[in-house]
Design an enzyme around this catalytic site. Structure first.
Site, mmCIF file in Angstrom:
data_model
loop_
_atom_site.group_PDB
_atom_site.id
_atom_site.type_symbol
_atom_site.label_atom_id
_atom_site.label_comp_id
_atom_site.label_asym_id
_atom_site.label_seq_id
_atom_site.Cartn_x
_atom_site.Cartn_y
_atom_site.Cartn_z
ATOM 1 C CG ASP A 200 -1.785 1.194 1.357
ATOM 2 O OD1 ASP A 200 -2.673 1.366 0.503
ATOM 3 O OD2 ASP A 200 -1.578 1.996 2.291
ATOM 4 C CE LYS A 204 -2.216 4.820 0.882
ATOM 5 N NZ LYS A 204 -2.389 4.468 2.287
HETATM 6 N N1 HSE Z 1 -4.965 0.772 4.634
HETATM 7 C C1 HSE Z 1 -4.510 2.109 4.516
HETATM 8 C C2 HSE Z 1 -3.696 2.457 5.746
HETATM 9 C C3 HSE Z 1 -5.622 3.120 4.452
HETATM 10 O O1 HSE Z 1 -3.628 1.666 6.688
HETATM 11 O O2 HSE Z 1 -3.126 3.522 5.754
HETATM 12 C C4 HSE Z 1 -6.082 3.473 3.087
HETATM 13 O O3 HSE Z 1 -5.083 3.950 2.259
#
Ligand code: HSE
Length: 433
Positions: A200, A204
């Site tokens: 994730d 980003k």
């Molecule tokens: N799963 C992500 C986090 C949130 O824990 O930051 C959404 O981007």
């Protein structure tokens, strides 16, 4: 003329966006320069109560109905994932609609294709909610920081990992227990391995680095390491030496080459980022002349990300009124190459589990020295009953390739009882102040 919105995906973020639209309607209209009307919502689940009344909005289970609806100006894609979501975004663009999305995985994996399609169709993709939830980092990069030549980004952009590391460090709690708690709190991704394995954050940082450095970044080449192997012991050793452990997303513009990586990282406690705790996110940029700028806030959740989605809708309305064109070429033009991880230069925390006997330290130090790695400090605690003890070594800057060679030789020593532990260390803009 009002901006007519079709919302696809009425989950956590979707309901947050609708709540924001309703709560701040007058202000939103003033700032957008036009009314923003929620025309229709598509979702497969119409049983769950979202805590917001949408009885006066058209509801359907067929997302394509919204895409084909000639009255809808902008599609908000909050489906998530990279398959159906991609078809929907491409479909919306083909139908001459702008798109608002919070889907970082989609942009990181298929950004080139999607932004090319948007340019071709003369339409826009807004994605404030994709990075840092409620933190307005994307519009800041396009707006207030548009004049800045950003050279470095250091970011805490996965709230779940930050929450886990904070709880482990402060309360000595286990990784699994804290992860379950983060899932209950609604911060974790549907598949939490995306959070704890660093994917994730990688999605980003790919988006941020593309904007900041004006070049396409191939996601598959981004070094990505999560926090599964982190122990309370390492966090505590780091604390003793004056460092906090964070899952950091790092991007650097090194003139002609860019460095983009995600891994657990020690940062000095004197840095602001070291004080970003729990589910909070922060992005620190360093630009020539300007120095450091840090944005801090809630990186996930219904209201924060819902706010980001609505701010995109306002931006969308303003752009349409001003007939402002988009130019996303940098998302799909590979202007700079990605530095291989073996060439990355950074400082290191190393932890060895060794037999407590003469010449052990000198053997390890000797191998590090042969690989041009200079020791900054050493910490050894007392041996346990079986005469085994940890040795922690902090190093000066070294080349990752040299470090990995050295560690593989050290691991072969008969006095070394376990695979050495390596955690990288970053100072924010050390040479630049
Ligand atoms: N799963 C992500 C986090 C949130 O824990 O930051 C959404 O981007």
């Amino acid at each position: 003329m009002a901006l007519c919105v079709g919302l696809i995906g009425f989950g956590t973020v979707g309901s947050g966006a609708v709540k924001t639209l309703l709560a701040n309607a007058t202000q939103i209209q003033q700032r957008a320069g036009t009314e923003i009307t929620l025309q229709a919502i598509a979702d497969l689940d119409w049983e769950t109560d979202r805590g917001v009344d949408v009885s006066n909005v058209k509801r359907t289970t067929d997302a394509w109905e919204l895409i084909r609806d000639p009255d809808i100006d902008v599609i908000v894609e909050l489906v998530g994932g990279t398959t159906i979501a991609k078809e929907l975004v491409l479909g919306a663009l083909e139908h001459q609609k702008d798109v608002v999305t919070a889907n970082k995985a989609l942009l990181a994996a298929h950004g080139a294709e999607l932004f090319r399609a948007a340019d071709r169709q003369g339409r826009k993709i807004h994605f404030e909610g994709a990075v840092g939830g409620g933190i307005p980092i994307i519009q800041t990069l396009y707006g207030g920081l548009a004049s800045a030549r950003i050279r470095e980004i250091h970011a805490i952009i996965n709230g779940t990992s930050n929450y886990i590391l904070t709880q482990m460090g402060e309360h000595g709690r286990s990784f699994e227990t804290v992860l379950r708690e983060a899932q209950k709190l609604g911060y974790a991704e549907m598949d939490p391995s995306y959070d704890v394995d660093g994917n994730d954050a990688a999605h980003k940082i790919v988006v941020l680095a593309s904007i900041c450095f004006g070049t396409a970044i191939p996601l598959e080449d981004v070094y990505t390491q999560g926090i599964r192997d982190i122990t309370v012991e390492d966090i505590r050793f780091g604390e003793k030496l004056g460092y906090r452990l964070k899952l950091l997303a790092i991007a650097k513009d090194l003139d002609g080459e860019v460095e983009v990586r995600v891994h657990p990282t020690f940062i000095p406690k004197s840095q602001l980022l070291a004080w970003v705790h729990g589910v909070f996110n922060a992005v620190n940029t360093y630009a020539e002349g300007l120095g450091s700028t840090m944005l801090y806030g809630r990186g996930a959740g219904d209201w924060p990300t819902g706010h980001a989605v609505v701010s995109d809708l306002i931006q969308c309305a303003r752009d349409r009124l001003a007939r402002r064109p988009a130019d996303y070429a940098y998302f799909y033009t590979p202007a700079k190459s990605l530095r291989p991880m073996s060439e990355v230069i950074t400082e290191y925390y190393l932890r060895f589990v060794v037999k407590d006997q003469p010449r052990v330290l000198s053997k390890i130090a000797g191998i590090l020295g042969e690989h041009n790695i200079s020791i900054l400090s050493v910490l050894q605690t007392e041996a346990s009953r079986d005469n085994v003890c940890p040795i922690v070594i902090m190093t000066h800057k070294a080349r990752e390739g040299d470090m990995l060679h050295a560690l593989s030789q050290i691991e072969e020593l008969d006095v070394v009882m376990a695979a050495p532990k390596l955690i990288r260390l970053e100072h924010m803009n050390p040479q630049r102040g």
